[in-house]
Enzyme design. Structure first.
Site, PDB file in Angstrom:
ATOM      1  N   HIS A 173      33.308 -70.673  42.236  1.00  0.00           N
ATOM      2  CA  HIS A 173      33.823 -70.717  43.688  1.00  0.00           C
ATOM      3  C   HIS A 173      35.282 -71.145  43.844  1.00  0.00           C
ATOM      4  CE1 HIS A 173      29.769 -70.552  45.647  1.00  0.00           C
ATOM      5  NE2 HIS A 173      29.535 -70.982  44.346  1.00  0.00           N
ATOM      6  N   CYS A 176      29.874 -65.759  43.583  1.00  0.00           N
ATOM      7  CA  CYS A 176      28.408 -66.334  43.384  1.00  0.00           C
ATOM      8  C   CYS A 176      27.419 -65.362  44.060  1.00  0.00           C
ATOM      9  CB  CYS A 176      28.566 -67.774  44.056  1.00  0.00           C
ATOM     10  SG  CYS A 176      27.117 -68.591  43.239  1.00  0.00           S
ATOM     11  N   GLU A 183      36.918 -70.957  46.346  1.00  0.00           N
ATOM     12  CA  GLU A 183      37.252 -71.831  47.539  1.00  0.00           C
ATOM     13  C   GLU A 183      36.919 -72.953  47.770  1.00  0.00           C
ATOM     14  OE1 GLU A 183      34.764 -70.028  46.744  1.00  0.00           O
ATOM     15  OE2 GLU A 183      32.892 -70.744  47.886  1.00  0.00           O
TER      16      GLU A 183
END
Lengths: 82, 232
Positions: B202, B85, B204
């Site tokens: 994302h 990002c 994560e």
């Protein structure tokens, strides 16, 4: 002391989502004759330089290395002695 | 494998990245944006967030911070770099990846889970994934509208540097599946060598089922697999 006024603008042909929204809002307010709006940035810089040529070279380099993104943006500037 | 997550002023996904990597059993530490070396890290993560408040342009300030000199040397030496990002925006601003970002075409901050298709498993971060695999991973950004000029796009496509593309549930990169207006539905790009990846989704945020998806694991696992193979 030198004062530079820099304009950073999107290159021709790069679409401008902000400009399009502003144009639409102008039309909503009754200004239907505006066919295009492009949004850019305006920066004022005060800087030390021994002479005009040196000041131009410094501002050029700042534009190239940080103030404009060469993929999407162009910049131009005016310079006056203070 | 040793992972370092760089913290810039305004990063806000750094601890998510640390948490995800810890959850996967990886060794991970944080690095500071003023650090001038990477303390022997194998993979550096530039996390999401709003480094320097997106002043001037998203990623512009962070791309010129001291740690990025070290990241540049690390990448040139073949070390792994993952920009997520805002990290992707920083990599582009730093010139480590081609292209630049405009505000999303619809001018909205888009925060939802999207589907992305893995285009190639040549880069380190997709090494352990089958091309064509559709991943469900969240995005959260206002400036994810990836732009390159037509010549660069052609070069990227030819060199298989387009790694992830926004797609529908069946894997088709349709206009409706494109959340931000990115050229050619591009969601992730690698450098020619494949050791640097920038991606808007994302991963994560998608490593535990309780969060809705574990598809992000494949990105981190691929890097670990790739690194292990290199060491062998």
């Amino acid at each position: 002391m030198w004062r530079a006024e820099m304009r950073v603008t999107l290159k021709p042909g790069v679409l401008d989502p902000q400009g399009r929204a502003v144009r639409q809002k102008l039309a909503n307010l009754g200004w239907t004759g505006v066919s295009d709006v492009r949004v850019g940035k305006f920066l004022e810089l005060l800087l030390e330089a021994p002479d005009r040529a040196a000041a131009v070279a410094l501002v050029e380099e700042m534009g190239r290395r940080l103030l404009a993104n060469p993929v999407l943006e162009d910049f131009s500037f005016d310079l006056e002695e203070r | 494998m040793r992972w370092g997550v760089v913290v810039f002023p305004g990063s806000n996904c750094d601890q998510d990245a640390v948490g995800a990597l810890s959850c996967l059993g990886e060794e991970v530490v944080t690095l500071w944006h003023e650090d001038e070396d990477l303390a022997g890290m194998d993979c550096v993560v530039l996390p999401g967030g709003f480094s320097y408040g997106d002043y001037l342009r998203a990623g512009a300030m962070a791309a010129r911070s001291p740690v990025m000199g070290a990241v540049r040397r690390h990448a040139a030496a073949g070390g792994l770099v993952l920009g997520i990002c805002n990290g992707f925006q920083i990599l582009c601003e730093a010139g480590l990846l081609p292209g630049a970002f405009l505000p999303n075409e619809n001018l909205r901050f888009v925060c939802r889970t999207v589907q992305v298709r893995v285009e190639t498993n040549r880069p380190a971060f997709t090494r352990d994934l089958e091309p064509g695999t559709v991943l469900s991973i969240p995005i959260a950004h206002a400036e994810g509208n990836y732009r390159v000029d037509p010549q660069t796009l052609e070069r990227l496509e030819r060199a298989q540097q387009v790694v992830l593309r926004y797609c529908d549930a069946t894997g088709e990169p349709t206009g409706e599946a494109n959340p931000n207006g990115s050229v050619a539905n591009i969601a992730g790009v690698a450098n020619p060598e494949g050791n640097v990846l920038g991606m808007m989704p994302h991963p994560e945020r998608a490593v535990e089922q309780v969060l809705g998806s574990t598809d992000g694991r494949g990105i981190f696992r691929s890097a670990a697999v790739c690194w292990a193979a290199r060491g062998a």
